[in-house]
Scaffold this active site. Sequence first.
Site, mmCIF file in Angstrom:
data_model
loop_
_atom_site.group_PDB
_atom_site.id
_atom_site.type_symbol
_atom_site.label_atom_id
_atom_site.label_comp_id
_atom_site.label_asym_id
_atom_site.label_seq_id
_atom_site.Cartn_x
_atom_site.Cartn_y
_atom_site.Cartn_z
ATOM 1 N NE ARG A 143 36.546 37.407 44.952
ATOM 2 C CZ ARG A 143 37.502 36.533 44.643
ATOM 3 N NH1 ARG A 143 37.829 36.335 43.371
ATOM 4 N NH2 ARG A 143 38.130 35.864 45.579
ATOM 5 N N PRO A 158 41.270 42.453 35.993
ATOM 6 C CG PRO A 158 39.551 44.030 35.950
ATOM 7 C CD PRO A 158 40.235 43.055 36.854
ATOM 8 C CD GLU A 159 45.971 40.022 32.673
ATOM 9 O OE1 GLU A 159 46.865 40.135 31.818
ATOM 10 O OE2 GLU A 159 45.511 38.917 33.034
#
Length: 275
Positions: free
Chosen positions: A113, A2-3
């Site tokens: 993750r 995510p940016e």
Amino acid sequence: MPELPEVRTVAVFLNKKVANLSILNTECFFEKMIWRNEVNEFKKEVSNQKILRVLNYGKYLMFEFKDWMMISHLRMEGKWSVSPKEIDVYNKNHLRLQFELSNGEYLKYYDSRKFGTIEIWKKDDYLELSGMEKLGPEPLNSKPSFQYLKDKAAKSNSLIKAFILDQSVLCGIGNIYANEILFAANIHPERITKSLSDKEINKILKASNQILERAINLKGTSIHSYKSGDGEIGQFQNELKVHLRKDEECYECGSKIVKKQVAGRGTYFCKICQH
């Protein structure tokens, strides 16, 4: 990962859901995600804290308390949600942390993750201790200044793709938006940064502001697994001009979009439009 637009979307969602609620209890199912704090100390400091607001700076999500700041970095797959304890917005097997809130709901963090982190620091020194003081300005709201970026660029021998991905220069731009910004500014990703003209620096600033603001309005880019706090996908992927468009026709000139590794990242660009 995510940016800025995706993290801003999550912050806005969470702020509506949890601002002015207090944390009653904390359960952590993956203790390694608690970063640079002892687990028990983290739980102690979070307990009974009232969440004043949720905000972000670049890719960092921040929960503001009276005297403390709790900082979350989503990394690759981190997701936040708010729901009753028995309901999971995302895969229950990926639930890593949850906070019981004063309204009976739960603030939950999922991460398939396990790369995401969370930490808590006093407001007086959270920027230093979290490393956030090293971040550059967000390229939003007509920031940073032209002179700031010109001075940074003049000293840089790096490729422009690496330069705008450098979080100490511009905070919040990741690979997707770097590709789109350079295309919008007509700049080849392998240009040496200090070779940029004043006009080209201005084009990068303008493109950064416009693209990031548009992506925020569309609640981010959902390509692999990104969703906001209520499981909603973003829509900016429908407006991508080069990213993931290898061998497709350029919308501007009709030539094929190229994919190449630049600065260690998959880079999409047009050889005709970008120079």
